[in-house]
Design a protein around this motif. Structure first.
Motif, short mmCIF file in Angstrom:
data_model
loop_
_atom_site.label_atom_id
_atom_site.label_comp_id
_atom_site.label_asym_id
_atom_site.label_seq_id
_atom_site.Cartn_x
_atom_site.Cartn_y
_atom_site.Cartn_z
N ILE A 143 -3.35 3.77 -1.58
CA ILE A 143 -3.32 3.27 -3.16
C ILE A 143 -2.97 1.75 -2.68
O ILE A 143 -1.99 1.42 -2.14
CB ILE A 143 -2.18 4.06 -3.97
N LEU A 159 1.03 -1.10 0.07
CA LEU A 159 -0.08 -0.14 -0.05
C LEU A 159 0.93 1.20 0.05
O LEU A 159 2.16 1.24 0.42
CB LEU A 159 -0.94 -0.02 1.29
N GLU A 180 -7.53 2.88 -5.57
CA GLU A 180 -7.27 4.06 -4.67
C GLU A 180 -8.37 4.45 -4.09
O GLU A 180 -9.53 4.41 -4.67
CB GLU A 180 -6.22 5.04 -5.19
N ASP A 181 -8.41 4.85 -2.78
CA ASP A 181 -9.40 5.80 -2.11
C ASP A 181 -8.82 7.00 -1.60
O ASP A 181 -7.65 6.92 -1.43
CB ASP A 181 -10.03 4.94 -0.90
N ARG A 182 -9.78 7.87 -1.41
CA ARG A 182 -9.06 9.11 -0.58
C ARG A 182 -10.33 9.85 0.17
O ARG A 182 -11.26 9.53 -0.07
CB ARG A 182 -8.64 10.21 -1.67
N VAL A 219 -0.95 0.63 -10.01
CA VAL A 219 -1.85 1.06 -9.11
C VAL A 219 -3.16 0.25 -9.36
O VAL A 219 -3.60 0.11 -10.51
CB VAL A 219 -2.39 2.44 -9.35
N ARG A 243 -4.67 10.11 0.28
CA ARG A 243 -4.94 9.01 -0.74
C ARG A 243 -4.28 7.59 -0.32
O ARG A 243 -3.38 7.74 0.16
CB ARG A 243 -4.08 9.34 -2.25
#
Length: 158
Positions: A120, A44, A148-150, A145, A118
């Motif tokens: 990833i 990650l 992903e989240d943010r 990648v 972020r």
């Protein structure tokens, strides 16, 4: 399909970042909660930046090669190139010129800035030296990648 997620208990998405986590306060990284990493993720990465900075996006924190089963990044991560308590994850140089987390410090009177946190999921361990700058991390992530989240916090100095 995965439900990768990154959140913090320090503030709500879209809300103001408490002063403690800024250069005006203790300048410590907030606690981050991680979930839903894909089963086949190898590592990650975390990137915190400010796209509202004058001239260019300003990088506040990069970390990579976190174990994919990481569920929490504790508050106040040491500002060392290698974080032994997080599976020997690597931290890079931020745009203040320091290794590790550097909290928000937008120009006074510049209005509120949004800070992106972020997470990833990466399909491999990144072959990148600890302390590397953001540009090298972006290059290493290219093509690796998975998802992903943010979330975003804001901060303003008047």
């Amino acid at each position: 399909m995965t439900d990768l997620s990154i959140r913090t208990s320090a503030f709500t998405h879209g809300e103001e970042i408490p002063e403690k986590f800024t250069k005006d306060g203790a300048d410590v990284s907030p606690e981050l909660t991680i979930g839903g990493a894909p089963d086949d993720a190898a590592s990650l990465a975390v990137i915190v930046d400010d796209p509202d900075a004058p001239n260019t996006t300003f990088t506040h924190w990069t970390m990579w090669n976190l174990p994919p089963d990481t569920v929490e990044i504790p508050e106040d991560v040491p500002t060392t190139e290698t974080v032994t308590t997080l599976g020997d994850a690597s931290q890079g140089r931020n745009d203040f010129g320091d290794v590790g987390y550097g909290g928000p410090r937008p120009p006074e009177g510049h209005g509120p800035h949004g800070y992106r946190f972020r997470l990833i999921a990466v399909d491999e361990m990144l072959d990148l030296s600890p302390g590397a700058p953001r540009r090298e991390l972006d290059d290493a992530l290219a093509g690796h990648v998975m998802v992903e989240d943010r979330f975003t916090g804001t901060f303003e100095r008047s």
